[in-house]
Design a protein around this motif. Structure first.
Motif, short mmCIF file in Angstrom:
data_model
loop_
_atom_site.label_atom_id
_atom_site.label_comp_id
_atom_site.label_asym_id
_atom_site.label_seq_id
_atom_site.Cartn_x
_atom_site.Cartn_y
_atom_site.Cartn_z
N GLY A 351 24.65 40.39 34.30
CA GLY A 351 24.68 41.41 33.26
C GLY A 351 25.68 41.09 32.16
N LEU A 352 26.86 40.62 32.55
CA LEU A 352 27.88 40.27 31.55
C LEU A 352 27.45 39.06 30.73
CD1 LEU A 352 31.19 40.79 33.56
CD2 LEU A 352 30.30 42.19 31.70
N THR A 353 26.87 38.06 31.38
CA THR A 353 26.44 36.86 30.65
C THR A 353 25.37 37.20 29.62
OG1 THR A 353 26.91 35.46 32.56
CG2 THR A 353 25.47 34.55 30.88
N GLY A 354 24.36 37.95 30.04
CA GLY A 354 23.31 38.34 29.10
C GLY A 354 23.85 39.19 27.97
N ALA A 355 24.75 40.12 28.31
CA ALA A 355 25.30 40.99 27.28
C ALA A 355 26.19 40.22 26.31
CB ALA A 355 26.09 42.13 27.93
N PHE A 356 27.05 39.34 26.85
CA PHE A 356 27.91 38.54 25.98
C PHE A 356 27.08 37.66 25.04
CE2 PHE A 356 31.81 38.45 29.02
CZ PHE A 356 31.97 39.81 28.82
N SER A 357 26.04 37.04 25.59
CA SER A 357 25.20 36.16 24.78
C SER A 357 24.47 36.94 23.69
CB SER A 357 24.18 35.44 25.67
OG SER A 357 24.84 34.67 26.67
N ALA A 358 23.85 38.06 24.09
CA ALA A 358 23.14 38.87 23.11
C ALA A 358 24.10 39.44 22.07
CB ALA A 358 22.39 40.00 23.81
N GLY A 359 25.27 39.89 22.52
CA GLY A 359 26.25 40.43 21.59
C GLY A 359 26.75 39.39 20.60
N LEU A 360 26.94 38.15 21.09
CA LEU A 360 27.38 37.08 20.19
C LEU A 360 26.36 36.83 19.09
CD1 LEU A 360 29.25 34.69 19.46
CD2 LEU A 360 27.93 33.31 21.09
N VAL A 361 25.10 36.69 19.47
CA VAL A 361 24.05 36.42 18.49
C VAL A 361 23.86 37.62 17.56
CG1 VAL A 361 21.59 35.91 18.21
CG2 VAL A 361 22.89 34.78 20.02
N TYR A 362 23.89 38.81 18.14
CA TYR A 362 23.68 40.02 17.34
C TYR A 362 24.80 40.20 16.31
CZ TYR A 362 22.60 44.92 16.33
OH TYR A 362 22.28 46.09 15.71
N GLN A 363 26.04 40.12 16.77
CA GLN A 363 27.17 40.34 15.86
C GLN A 363 27.30 39.22 14.84
OE1 GLN A 363 28.79 43.05 15.56
NE2 GLN A 363 27.95 44.06 17.38
N ALA A 364 26.99 37.98 15.26
CA ALA A 364 27.01 36.88 14.29
C ALA A 364 25.97 37.10 13.21
CB ALA A 364 26.77 35.54 15.00
N GLY A 365 24.81 37.60 13.59
CA GLY A 365 23.78 37.90 12.60
C GLY A 365 24.20 38.99 11.64
N VAL A 366 24.89 40.00 12.16
CA VAL A 366 25.39 41.08 11.28
C VAL A 366 26.43 40.52 10.32
CG1 VAL A 366 26.67 43.24 11.25
CG2 VAL A 366 24.88 42.88 12.96
N LEU A 367 27.33 39.68 10.84
CA LEU A 367 28.39 39.11 10.01
C LEU A 367 27.82 38.21 8.92
CD1 LEU A 367 31.42 38.53 9.44
CD2 LEU A 367 31.25 36.68 11.14
N LEU A 368 26.86 37.37 9.29
CA LEU A 368 26.30 36.42 8.34
C LEU A 368 25.20 37.03 7.47
CD1 LEU A 368 27.83 34.52 10.32
CD2 LEU A 368 25.93 32.92 10.10
N GLY A 369 24.64 38.15 7.94
CA GLY A 369 23.53 38.74 7.20
C GLY A 369 22.25 37.93 7.35
N GLY A 370 22.09 37.24 8.46
CA GLY A 370 20.94 36.35 8.63
C GLY A 370 19.70 37.02 9.16
N TYR A 371 19.79 38.30 9.58
CA TYR A 371 18.62 38.97 10.17
C TYR A 371 18.06 40.05 9.24
CZ TYR A 371 20.00 36.78 14.56
OH TYR A 371 20.32 35.88 15.53
N ARG A 372 18.50 40.05 8.01
CA ARG A 372 18.01 41.08 7.10
C ARG A 372 16.52 40.89 6.79
NH1 ARG A 372 22.61 40.65 2.50
NH2 ARG A 372 22.19 38.44 2.92
N GLY A 373 15.76 41.94 7.04
CA GLY A 373 14.37 41.93 6.65
C GLY A 373 13.40 41.35 7.66
N ASP A 374 13.89 40.90 8.83
CA ASP A 374 12.94 40.34 9.80
C ASP A 374 13.08 40.99 11.17
OD1 ASP A 374 15.33 39.34 10.58
OD2 ASP A 374 14.73 37.23 10.61
N GLY A 375 13.58 42.22 11.22
CA GLY A 375 13.55 42.98 12.47
C GLY A 375 14.74 42.79 13.37
N GLY A 376 15.74 42.04 12.98
CA GLY A 376 16.93 41.92 13.81
C GLY A 376 16.96 40.61 14.58
N PRO A 377 17.84 40.52 15.58
CA PRO A 377 18.01 39.28 16.35
C PRO A 377 16.75 38.94 17.13
CG PRO A 377 19.16 41.09 17.41
CD PRO A 377 18.69 41.60 16.09
N PRO A 378 16.69 37.73 17.70
CA PRO A 378 15.51 37.35 18.49
C PRO A 378 15.15 38.41 19.52
CG PRO A 378 16.93 35.45 18.18
CD PRO A 378 17.66 36.63 17.60
N LEU A 379 13.87 38.56 19.76
CA LEU A 379 13.36 39.62 20.63
C LEU A 379 13.98 39.61 22.03
CD1 LEU A 379 11.39 41.97 20.86
CD2 LEU A 379 9.61 40.33 21.52
#
Length: 719
Positions: A351-379
C-alpha cells in the motif's frame, strides 16, 4: 570492542554478580537504566556501549554490580540514517514480512512470494521515477504538452530529437537505482562474527534487483520506440531485456537456489552475470534510442507507459492476494494467528509503495503542469490513489468497529482480573478501581490484533479489483456515475483525499524519524517500527536498512563472556525488546559461560507477540532451548496492564488452580499485580502508579526476583 581499564569498584569478589540490564525500544539513557546521576562507559562506543555507575561503588544494596547496555542508537544513530529508513520504509517492511512466514508446508512458498513482492516493489519504484523523467519531462513537457516554465525548455532539451530527450532523461531513474544500491551496500559495524551470515545472500539479491530495475527501464524505452515501428535492433534488445527480467524472477522462484550453500556459487555467478548483462543492455538501449531518427508515435503520454505501469501494479496486487491466501490457509489457531504478520506487513508495504509512487507522479505532474487537459496522471496511478484512500478509510473503520465490538469481552475479562486482585476494595477506591479496569481492558486489545490483521490482509482484493479495472481502461468517474450512482466529483474528491492523506503520511514519517532521533519520549511510541523493522537481516529486499542485531547480539555475547571471566556470575535483565536480544545472545554462549548466567525478563513480548509474529524463529521450542541453556535460571515478570509484554510459558493468575507439573518452564513466569495498591500507602500522597509496560527496576517484586536469581548463581550447584 574497546575495553576500559578497571577502576575502583570494579575489582571482582568471589561472590560478585553483575546485573546487566538491556533496555527496550524506548532507548532510555544509561543514567535512567542504572538509576544514577553519573555514569561512565566501560566498553563499546558512542552508538552502542556498556555503562556503569560512576562513583566509589557501582554495586546496589544487594551487593550486585550494575551495568547497562545501550543499543538505542544502533538502528537510528544519525538524522541521515533515520531519514533513509523513512524513505526506505516499504522495503524495510517487505523484508520483515519474510521473517514472519509460518511454519510447515507453506513456509517455502511464503518465502518465494515475499521475495517476488520485494522485487516488484523495486520495479514499481523505478517505473514511478521513469514516469516523472520519461513520461512527464521528456515526452510531455518537452514535446507533447506545454508545461510551466522553466520545465518546458529544461536544459535546452526541447530542441533535441525525441530519442535524445528520452535517453538523457533516462539517466534520472538510473541514478535513482544507483542511490538505492549505495544505500544497500551499507553494513553495520563491526562486520565480523555476525548473528546471521546473510551478507552473501544480500549480494545476490542486490544484483537481481538492480538487473530487474534496469531491464524494466529498457522495456519502457524500447516499447515507446516500437510504437513508431519495430526494427531488428529494437526487437532484439526488447527480447533480451524481457529475458533478463524473467531470469531475475527465475532466480527467486527456483527452490533454494539463492539460499542453499551447495548452489551459492552458481547463484552468485548467475546473479552477477545477469546484472552485468542488464547494464550492457541499458547502455545499448540508450544508444539505440538516442540515435534512432525515425518518427515517433503521436500520443499525449509516452507510448506503452500506462500498460507497463498497470502491469507492475497489477502484479503487485496479485502477489499480495496469493500471499495473503497462503498465509491465511496455513495459519494456526490462536488469538493472534501465527505467521499472519507476513500478510499484514506485506499489505502495508504494498500500500505504501503504490501510494508513494502514485503520489510522486501525481504531485510532479501538478508541479510541472504536464497533465493539463488530458485527464490527469496515468490511469493506473489514479486507481492506485483511490485504492489507497479506500484502504485507509476502511482500516480506520475496522479499528473503530473492532474496538467497539471487543469492548464488552475485554471489559468483562478485566473486571474478573481486577476483582481477584482487589477482592474487597474500600468505597473511596471506586474511581481508582475503574481506571485500573480500563487499563487492563485496553491492554487486552492486543489479543484482537490477529483478527484485525486477518481482516485488513483480506482487503488486498480491493487493490486487485482496482488494478484490474485500470488494466481494462475503465475510468473511475465512469464507474462511479454509471454503476455506483455517485455524484459527479466524488471520485475527484477521493483522489484529492488520497493525495492529502499521502502527504500527511509522508510528513508524519519524516517528523517521526526526526523526533525519534531527537526525543526519547517520542521514540518510545514510534521507535518500535524502526527497531523491529531493522532487527531482522535483509533476506528479501537488499535495499532495506541493514540489521543492527548483527552487531548488538554478538556484542552482548562477547561482553557476557568477558564478565563471567571476572565475576562469579552474570544476571541478564532484559526489558521488552531487550529480552529478545538477550535470548538470542544466550543461544550463542559457550557451555562454560552459560553455567554462570541467569536470565530475568520483564515486559517481554517473546511469546505474546514475537512467537506469533515470527513463529519460524522464536517459537516455544526456541524459548525452551533458551531456558535449558541457562539451566532454567530464568524468571519472567509480567503484568495484566501491559499491552506488549506477557507470560512466556504459563499465566499463573491469582484465583486460578495452581499448575501441578514438574516442567521447569512452568516456574519461569511470575505475574505482578499492577498497581500494587488502590490507595496511597502510609506517608504517601498518591497511590501506587499503574506501571503497564514501564520497566520498574526499583519495584520490590523486581528486586525480589533479582535476589532469587543471584542466589541461584551464588549457590554451589548453580540453582
Amino acid at each position: 570492542m574497546p575495553q576500559a581499564a578497571p577502576r575502583h569498584g570494579d575489582q571482582p569478589r568471589c561472590d560478585d554478580v553483575v546485573e546487566l540490564r538491556v533496555h527496550g525500544v524506548s532507548g532510555a539513557r544509561p543514567s535512567v537504566i542504572l538509576g544514577a546521576e553519573r555514569v561512565r562507559q566501560v566498553a563499546g562506543d558512542a552508538r552502542g556501549g556498556f555503562h556503569r555507575r560512576d562513583g566509589p561503588d557501582s554495586t546496589d544494596p544487594d551487593g550486585v554490580t550494575l551495568e547497562a547496555y545501550r543499543w538505542g542508537d544502533l538502528p537510528s544513530g544519525t538524522v541521515g540514517r533515520t531519514l533513509a529508513m523513512v524513505l526506505l520504509l516499504p522495503f524495510m517492511l517487505s523484508n520483515a514480512a519474510v521473517w514472519m512466514r509460518p511454519t510447515g508446508s507453506g513456509a517455502a512458498g511464503v518465502t518465494v512470494l515475499c521475495r517476488l513482492l520485494a522485487l516488484n516493489l523495486t520495479v514499481v519504484y523505478v517505473v514511478s521515477i521513469a514516469g516523472v523523467a520519461l513520461d512527464l519531462l521528456a515526452w510531455r513537457c518537452l514535446g507533447a504538452a506545454a508545461c510551466r516554465a522553466p520545465f518546458d525548455t529544461l536544459a535546452g532539451l526541447d530542441d533535441r530529437p525525441v530519442g535524445q530527450r528520452l535517453a538523457m532523461s533516462a539517466l534520472l531513474p538510473i541514478v535513482a537505482v544507483g542511490v538505492l544500491r549505495l544505500l544497500g551496500t551499507r553494513r553495520p559495524r563491526p562486520a565480523g562474527n555476525p548473528l546471521w551470515a546473510v551478507e552473501p545472500l544480500v549480494v545476490r539479491l542486490r544484483a537481481i534487483h538492480v538487473a530487474a530495475a534496469l531491464a524494466v527501464l529498457d522495456l519502457l524505452l524500447l516499447t515507446a520506440r516500437r510504437g513508431g515501428g519495430a526494427t531488428p535492433g529494437t526487437t532484439v534488445l526488447l527480447t533480451l531485456s524481457a529475458a533478463v527480467l524473467v531470469a531475475c524472477v527465475g532466480l527467486l522462484v527456483a527452490p533454494g537456489l539463492i539460499d542453499r550453500a551447495a548452489t551459492a556459487r552458481i547463484a552468485t555467478v548467475t546473479a552477477r552475470a545477469t546484472g552485468v548483462l542488464a547494464a550492457g543492455l541499458t547502455v545499448a538501449t540508450l544508444v539505440a534510442v538516442a540515435r534512432d531518427e525515425r518518427g515517433w508515435q503521436s500520443s499525449a503520454g509516452l507510448p506503452g507507459y500506462d500498460g507497463i505501469t498497470g502491469g507492475a501494479l497489477l502484479g503487485q496486487m496479485v502477489l499480495l492476494v496469493v500471499l495473503s491466501g497462503v498465509v491465511l490457509w496455513h495459519r494456526g489457531r490462536s488469538a493472534l494467528p501465527r505467521g499472519l504478520g507476513a500478510a499484514l506487513i506485506a499489505a502495508i508495504a504494498v500500500g505504501l509503495t503504490g501510494a508513494f509512487s502514485a503520489g510522486l507522479v501525481y504531485q510532479a505532474g501538478v508541479l510541472l503542469g504536464g497533465y493539463r487537459g488530458d485527464g490527469g496522471p496515468p490511469l493506473p496511478y489514479r486507481w492506485t490513489l483511490l485504492a489507497f484512500f479506500l484502504h485507509v478509510a476502511v482500516a480506520v473503520l475496522l479499528c473503530g468497529a473492532m474496538t467497539l465490538l471487543s469492548r464488552r469481552r475485554r471489559r468483562g475479562a478485566a473486571e474478573a482480573i481486577v476483582a481477584r486482585d482487589f477482592p474487597a476494595p474500600p468505597p473511596e477506591a471506586t474511581g481508582r478501581l475503574r481506571r485500573v479496569t480500563k487499563a487492563v481492558a485496553r491492554a487486552r486489545f492486543t489479543e484482537w490484533v490477529g483478527l484485525l490483521a486477518a481482516t485488513y490482509a483480506s482487503l488486498a482484493v480491493v487493490g486487485l479489483a482496482t488494478s484490474l479495472l485500470g488494466q481494462f481502461g475503465r475510468e473511475p468517474d465512469e464507474l462511479a456515475r454509471h454503476y455506483l450512482r455517485l455524484p459527479a466529483g466524488a471520485v475527484g474528491m477521493g483522489l484529492a483525499g488520497g493525495t492529502y492523506l499521502l502527504a500527511a503520511v509522508l510528513l508524519a514519517l519524516v517528523l517521526g524519524g526526526l523526533f525519534a532521533y531527537r526525543r526519547a519520549w517520542f521514540r518510545r511510541y514510534v521507535g518500535i517500527l524502526w527497531d523491529l523493522g531493522t532487527f531482522w537481516p535483509r533476506a528479501a529486499h537488499p535495499f532495506a536498512p541493514p540489521s543492527y542485531a548483527d552487531r548488538a547480539v554478538p556484542e552482548l555475547a562477547d561482553r557476557i563472556g568477558q564478565l563471567t571471566e571476572r565475576h562469579a556470575g552474570v544476571l541478564l535483565c532484559g526489558h521488552s525488546h531487550g529480552s529478545a536480544l538477550l535470548a538470542l545472545a544466550v543461544l550463542r554462549l559457550p557451555p562454560s559461560v552459560r553455567r554462570r548466567v541467569a536470565l530475568l525478563t520483564y515486559g517481554s513480548p517473546l511469546d505474546r507477540l514475537y512467537a506469533r509474529l515470527f513463529p519460524a524463529y522464536l517459537d516455544e521450542k526456541v524459548l525452551r532451548e533458551v531456558g535449558e541453556r541457562v539451566g532454567w535460571r530464568w524468571l519472567n515478570l509480567w503484568r495484566d496492564t501491559d499491552p506488549v509484554g506477557g507470560w512466556i510459558f504459563a499465566a499463573h493468575r491469582p484465583g486460578e488452580p495452581p499448575s501441578e507439573t514438574t516442567d521447569p518452564a512452568g516456574r519461569v513466569d511470575r505475574r505482578l499485580r499492577d498497581p500494587a495498591g488502590l490507595l496511597p500507602s502510609a506517608g504517601e500522597r498518591r497511590p501506587p502508579p499503574v506501571r503497564g509496560h514501564h520497566p520498574g527496576e526499583s519495584d520490590p517484586a523486581f528486586r525480589a526476583a533479582v535476589r532469587d536469581l543471584v542466589g541461584r548463581l551464588r549457590s554451589p550447584d548453580g540453582g
